[in-house]
Motif scaffolding. Structure first.
Motif, PDB file in Angstrom:
ATOM      1  N   GLN A  25       0.887  -3.911  -5.450  1.00  0.00           N
ATOM      2  CA  GLN A  25       0.372  -2.621  -4.998  1.00  0.00           C
ATOM      3  C   GLN A  25       0.517  -1.547  -6.071  1.00  0.00           C
ATOM      4  OE1 GLN A  25       2.360  -2.286  -0.959  1.00  0.00           O
ATOM      5  NE2 GLN A  25       0.264  -1.701  -0.478  1.00  0.00           N
ATOM      6  N   GLN A  26      -0.418  -0.608  -6.054  1.00  0.00           N
ATOM      7  CA  GLN A  26      -0.319   0.545  -6.933  1.00  0.00           C
ATOM      8  C   GLN A  26       0.742   1.498  -6.385  1.00  0.00           C
ATOM      9  OE1 GLN A  26      -1.934   1.125  -9.758  1.00  0.00           O
ATOM     10  NE2 GLN A  26      -3.561  -0.399  -9.751  1.00  0.00           N
ATOM     11  N   HIS A  27       1.524   2.071  -7.292  1.00  0.00           N
ATOM     12  CA  HIS A  27       2.490   3.105  -6.914  1.00  0.00           C
ATOM     13  C   HIS A  27       2.005   4.456  -7.409  1.00  0.00           C
ATOM     14  CE1 HIS A  27       6.518   1.344  -5.506  1.00  0.00           C
ATOM     15  NE2 HIS A  27       5.585   0.428  -5.284  1.00  0.00           N
ATOM     16  N   PRO A  28       2.278   5.548  -6.694  1.00  0.00           N
ATOM     17  CA  PRO A  28       3.063   5.594  -5.461  1.00  0.00           C
ATOM     18  C   PRO A  28       2.294   5.021  -4.275  1.00  0.00           C
ATOM     19  CG  PRO A  28       2.209   7.766  -5.963  1.00  0.00           C
ATOM     20  CD  PRO A  28       1.864   6.900  -7.142  1.00  0.00           C
ATOM     21  N   VAL A  29       3.055   4.448  -3.331  1.00  0.00           N
ATOM     22  CA  VAL A  29       2.457   3.870  -2.127  1.00  0.00           C
ATOM     23  C   VAL A  29       2.341   4.954  -1.067  1.00  0.00           C
ATOM     24  CG1 VAL A  29       3.364   1.577  -2.635  1.00  0.00           C
ATOM     25  CG2 VAL A  29       4.718   3.158  -1.250  1.00  0.00           C
ATOM     26  N   PRO A  30       1.536   4.730  -0.029  1.00  0.00           N
ATOM     27  CA  PRO A  30       1.391   5.735   1.033  1.00  0.00           C
ATOM     28  C   PRO A  30       2.696   5.954   1.783  1.00  0.00           C
ATOM     29  CG  PRO A  30      -0.326   4.058   1.171  1.00  0.00           C
ATOM     30  CD  PRO A  30       0.694   3.555   0.210  1.00  0.00           C
ATOM     31  N   LEU A  31       2.884   7.149   2.289  1.00  0.00           N
ATOM     32  CA  LEU A  31       4.032   7.417   3.154  1.00  0.00           C
ATOM     33  C   LEU A  31       3.734   6.891   4.555  1.00  0.00           C
ATOM     34  CD1 LEU A  31       5.000  11.047   2.069  1.00  0.00           C
ATOM     35  CD2 LEU A  31       5.478   8.853   0.950  1.00  0.00           C
ATOM     36  N   ALA A  32       4.770   6.728   5.341  1.00  0.00           N
ATOM     37  CA  ALA A  32       4.682   6.350   6.762  1.00  0.00           C
ATOM     38  C   ALA A  32       4.008   5.001   6.955  1.00  0.00           C
ATOM     39  CB  ALA A  32       3.981   7.435   7.580  1.00  0.00           C
ATOM     40  N   ALA A  33       2.692   4.925   6.895  1.00  0.00           N
ATOM     41  CA  ALA A  33       1.975   3.696   7.232  1.00  0.00           C
ATOM     42  C   ALA A  33       1.927   2.754   6.041  1.00  0.00           C
ATOM     43  CB  ALA A  33       0.579   4.034   7.721  1.00  0.00           C
ATOM     44  N   ASN A 114      16.172   3.348 -14.948  1.00  0.00           N
ATOM     45  CA  ASN A 114      17.237   2.458 -15.395  1.00  0.00           C
ATOM     46  C   ASN A 114      16.772   1.444 -16.434  1.00  0.00           C
ATOM     47  OD1 ASN A 114      19.993   2.611 -13.707  1.00  0.00           O
ATOM     48  ND2 ASN A 114      18.299   3.312 -12.408  1.00  0.00           N
ATOM     49  N   GLY A 115      15.642   1.716 -17.064  1.00  0.00           N
ATOM     50  CA  GLY A 115      15.195   0.869 -18.165  1.00  0.00           C
ATOM     51  C   GLY A 115      14.608  -0.456 -17.750  1.00  0.00           C
ATOM     52  N   ILE A 116      14.162  -0.556 -16.516  1.00  0.00           N
ATOM     53  CA  ILE A 116      13.540  -1.786 -16.026  1.00  0.00           C
ATOM     54  C   ILE A 116      12.026  -1.650 -16.149  1.00  0.00           C
ATOM     55  CG2 ILE A 116      13.161  -3.201 -13.961  1.00  0.00           C
ATOM     56  CD1 ILE A 116      16.001  -2.167 -13.054  1.00  0.00           C
ATOM     57  N   ARG A 117      11.361  -2.673 -16.648  1.00  0.00           N
ATOM     58  CA  ARG A 117       9.897  -2.650 -16.731  1.00  0.00           C
ATOM     59  C   ARG A 117       9.324  -2.944 -15.353  1.00  0.00           C
ATOM     60  NH1 ARG A 117       7.709  -6.694 -20.754  1.00  0.00           N
ATOM     61  NH2 ARG A 117       9.498  -7.924 -20.079  1.00  0.00           N
ATOM     62  N   PHE A 118       8.730  -1.945 -14.761  1.00  0.00           N
ATOM     63  CA  PHE A 118       8.147  -2.062 -13.426  1.00  0.00           C
ATOM     64  C   PHE A 118       6.647  -1.836 -13.546  1.00  0.00           C
ATOM     65  CE2 PHE A 118       7.273   0.410  -9.323  1.00  0.00           C
ATOM     66  CZ  PHE A 118       6.890  -0.733  -8.651  1.00  0.00           C
ATOM     67  N   LEU A 119       5.888  -2.920 -13.391  1.00  0.00           N
ATOM     68  CA  LEU A 119       4.436  -2.855 -13.525  1.00  0.00           C
ATOM     69  C   LEU A 119       3.806  -2.922 -12.133  1.00  0.00           C
ATOM     70  CD1 LEU A 119       3.829  -5.283 -16.542  1.00  0.00           C
ATOM     71  CD2 LEU A 119       4.359  -2.829 -16.570  1.00  0.00           C
ATOM     72  N   ASP A 120       3.304  -1.782 -11.655  1.00  0.00           N
ATOM     73  CA  ASP A 120       2.580  -1.803 -10.388  1.00  0.00           C
ATOM     74  C   ASP A 120       1.114  -2.107 -10.671  1.00  0.00           C
ATOM     75  OD1 ASP A 120       1.454   1.481  -9.932  1.00  0.00           O
ATOM     76  OD2 ASP A 120       2.677   0.853 -11.628  1.00  0.00           O
ATOM     77  N   GLY A 121       0.405  -2.559  -9.647  1.00  0.00           N
ATOM     78  CA  GLY A 121      -0.989  -2.974  -9.841  1.00  0.00           C
ATOM     79  C   GLY A 121      -1.111  -4.251 -10.645  1.00  0.00           C
ATOM     80  N   ALA A 122      -0.060  -5.078 -10.629  1.00  0.00           N
ATOM     81  CA  ALA A 122      -0.069  -6.348 -11.369  1.00  0.00           C
ATOM     82  C   ALA A 122      -0.383  -7.494 -10.407  1.00  0.00           C
ATOM     83  CB  ALA A 122       1.274  -6.579 -12.046  1.00  0.00           C
ATOM     84  N   VAL A 123      -1.329  -8.339 -10.777  1.00  0.00           N
ATOM     85  CA  VAL A 123      -1.755  -9.440  -9.917  1.00  0.00           C
ATOM     86  C   VAL A 123      -1.322 -10.763 -10.542  1.00  0.00           C
ATOM     87  CG1 VAL A 123      -3.712 -10.595  -8.833  1.00  0.00           C
ATOM     88  CG2 VAL A 123      -3.728  -8.100  -9.119  1.00  0.00           C
ATOM     89  N   ILE A 124      -0.557 -11.555  -9.768  1.00  0.00           N
ATOM     90  CA  ILE A 124      -0.111 -12.864 -10.259  1.00  0.00           C
ATOM     91  C   ILE A 124      -1.302 -13.827 -10.303  1.00  0.00           C
ATOM     92  CG2 ILE A 124       1.440 -14.816  -9.872  1.00  0.00           C
ATOM     93  CD1 ILE A 124       2.889 -12.246 -10.542  1.00  0.00           C
ATOM     94  N   ARG A 125      -1.527 -14.436 -11.466  1.00  0.00           N
ATOM     95  CA  ARG A 125      -2.601 -15.426 -11.615  1.00  0.00           C
ATOM     96  C   ARG A 125      -2.092 -16.852 -11.430  1.00  0.00           C
ATOM     97  NH1 ARG A 125      -6.811 -12.305 -10.604  1.00  0.00           N
ATOM     98  NH2 ARG A 125      -7.468 -10.971 -12.340  1.00  0.00           N
ATOM     99  N   GLY A 126      -0.837 -17.070 -11.785  1.00  0.00           N
ATOM    100  CA  GLY A 126      -0.271 -18.405 -11.655  1.00  0.00           C
ATOM    101  C   GLY A 126       1.137 -18.444 -12.209  1.00  0.00           C
TER     102      GLY A 126
END
Length: 527
Positions: A25-33, A114-126
């Motif tokens: 999912q792309q961040h930021p994500v929706p609130l509530a729902a 905290n120096g962690i690589r966080f890739l949103d919008g990433a799709v696993i291919r395999g």
């Protein structure tokens, strides 16, 4: 929630670890729902606020929960004239209602800080799982680039997609057939406004029942009401699929028809809200047979599953965050031990066995037990038993940081096994008792805060114990569970002499039977 919190726990433990989080999912994500799983209980709350150190966010940006609360309101509009089960005041150990959008956006920001690589919008291919010293391979697409990487550890936190579980055929049917539907509304449902009776309103201090995870219960089902910090309210219907077929609930319109029959006061509140604002409904979703097991969640081949990617029990008692906390702690320990050059084959097998033992113990609380929700005389007893077992056993192990202490848990093996067997037997007794019980529904509150021993059990979670203190605490828990089981057996058999309770009686060994312990509510000991 599972993957981002694990990334933070890993960074906390190993500052030099190279961590990559791939999020679809792309961040930021929706609130509530955004997602359900908004209520957390003591283990999950302690994991987030203390283990991960996120308490400032939880206190300032989320809602402090006023415990669980139950109303036996099937078919009733007069919420103040039915039996209420809950605490009149906050107990000592905190828990929270989580707006998952707010929380996961915050966790995403924290990982990057905290120096962690966080890739949103990433799709696993395999991905390719390897064994021995060979790294795993993962292919993914991010910002239109196709990328393949290698990593010594691969953790699946993909939720119900269960990528590794599906690849390896690890899914297991656990025999718990239930349906859940849920939706979010833009405005708060304030259950405190459902009555003008001063006596009812002033039962609680503060008079804020809306902060609770409120349960509206009836035969074979319960309805949740959970407030969110964004101002929305989460509503869910969870039901035994045999008693309330999925087809009667799997749309918003069908759910409203169902609520008009079973929980008309809630239906009225929603209808009033819709009349005031046509677009107040934010989402609607449903799941058939939401509960499932998994053959294995930790592997010596340096892969693991966490959160819903592994197992899921039931939303009742909100154990989802608890099992994230437990699973992530085991995964962190495995990775740390392996990076130090330690062998993990035996350790992974032991942790997996512990994890599944906790899972099996909790599963017995749910499987086949949904008919009890319609019994005002038995469900309060079940809730007290279930809490005592949870706070007294699983919470003690987690709060005292003994999850990965193989020596400590091995030393308690006989005691833990006996209490597990007693729990199984008590659950069966409760089910048999419920089948014989009537529908007496007095207008009163069963106040958990007035059970001194119960409130102290909750308070004791925040104690810091040494090894001997932990051992003594677990011994005291065993005695407490035996005493409580004795009283449950006595009350059940007194009300229905046809019940012999032979299984529970046999496990108690007769040492407690006949000694009135007065641990339950007075109303039940008097019936």
């Amino acid at each position: 929630l599972a993957g981002l919190s694990l990334a933070l726990q890993l960074r906390q433990r190993m500052q030099d670890l190279n961590i990559l989080v791939l999020e679809r999912q792309q961040h930021p994500v929706p609130l509530a729902a955004h997602k359900v799983g908004e209520s957390c209980v003591e283990i999950g709350a302690h994991y987030f606020d203390t283990v991960l150190g996120l308490k400032p966010h939880l206190v300032q940006q989320q809602i402090k929960k006023f415990g669980f609360r139950f109303f036996f309101s099937d078919g009733r509009r007069d919420i103040d004239q039915v039996l209420e089960l809950g605490a009149s005041r906050h107990l000592a150990t905190p828990s929270y209602q989580l707006d998952r959008g707010i929380f996961e956006n915050y966790l995403g920001e924290e990982t990057r800080r905290n120096g962690i690589r966080f890739l949103d919008g990433a799709v696993i291919r395999g991905f390719t799982l390897n064994s021995g010293a060979v790294d795993h391979q993962i292919s993914y697409c991010h910002e239109q680039a196709e990328i393949t990487i290698e990593a010594p550890w691969l953790i699946d936190a993909s939720g119900r997609a269960g990528l590794i579980k599906r690849r390896l055929g690890l899914a297991q049917d656990n025999g718990h057939e239930a349906t859940a539907v849920w939706f979010r509304l833009k405005h708060r449902i304030d259950i405190d406004h459902w009555s003008t009776d001063p006596a009812w309103l002033n039962r609680c201090t503060p008079p804020e029942r809306w902060r609770s995870t409120n349960h509206l219960v009836g035969p074979g089902y319960w309805v949740w009401l959970i407030p969110l910090a964004s101002g929305s309210h989460s509503v869910g219907i969870v039901a035994d699929a045999h008693m309330h077929p999925t087809e009667t609930l799997n749309s918003f319109d069908k759910s409203m028809v169902w609520l008009q029959r079973h929980q008309p006061r809630l239906a009225q509140a929603i209808e009033t809200m819709q009349e005031a604002q046509q677009d107040c409904l934010q989402d609607f979703a449903w799941l058939r047979r939401y509960s499932y097991g998994c053959e294995r969640v930790f592997s010596a081949d340096r892969w693991a599953l966490t959160g819903d990617a592994g197992v899921f029990l039931d939303p009742f008692y909100s154990p989802g965050s608890d099992f994230i906390a437990i699973g992530n702690t085991y995964i962190t320990e495995l990775i740390s031990h392996e990076r130090k050059g330690g062998a993990i084959q035996a350790r992974a097998a032991i942790y997996d066995r512990f994890y599944h033992s906790f899972y099996d113990s909790m599963l017995s609380i749910y499987r086949g037990q949904y008919p009890i929700f319609g019994s005002p005389s038995v469900l309060p007893v079940k809730v007290i038993w279930d809490y005592t077992y949870y706070w007294g056993v699983l919470c003690q192990i987690f709060f005292q940081r003994k999850l990965t202490d193989v020596a400590a848990l091995s030393g308690l093996r006989e005691s833990l096994t006996s209490t597990q067997q007693l729990n199984y037997a008590v659950q069966r007794l409760l089910r048999e008792w419920s089948a014989l019980s009537g529908s007496e529904n007095p207008s009163m509150m069963l106040d958990q805060a007035q059970l001194d021993w119960f409130a102290e059990l909750n308070r004791g979670l925040i104690d810091t114990l040494d090894r001997e203190g932990f051992k003594q605490r677990m011994h005291a828990t065993t005695l407490q569970l035996h005493a409580l089981a004795t009283e449950i057996l006595e009350v059940a058999c007194a009300q229905h002499p046809v019940l012999d309770g032979a299984e529970v009686r046999g496990l108690l060994g007769g040492e407690c039977f006949g000694q009135r312990t007065r641990m339950l509510f007075e109303t039940h000991t008097m019936h």
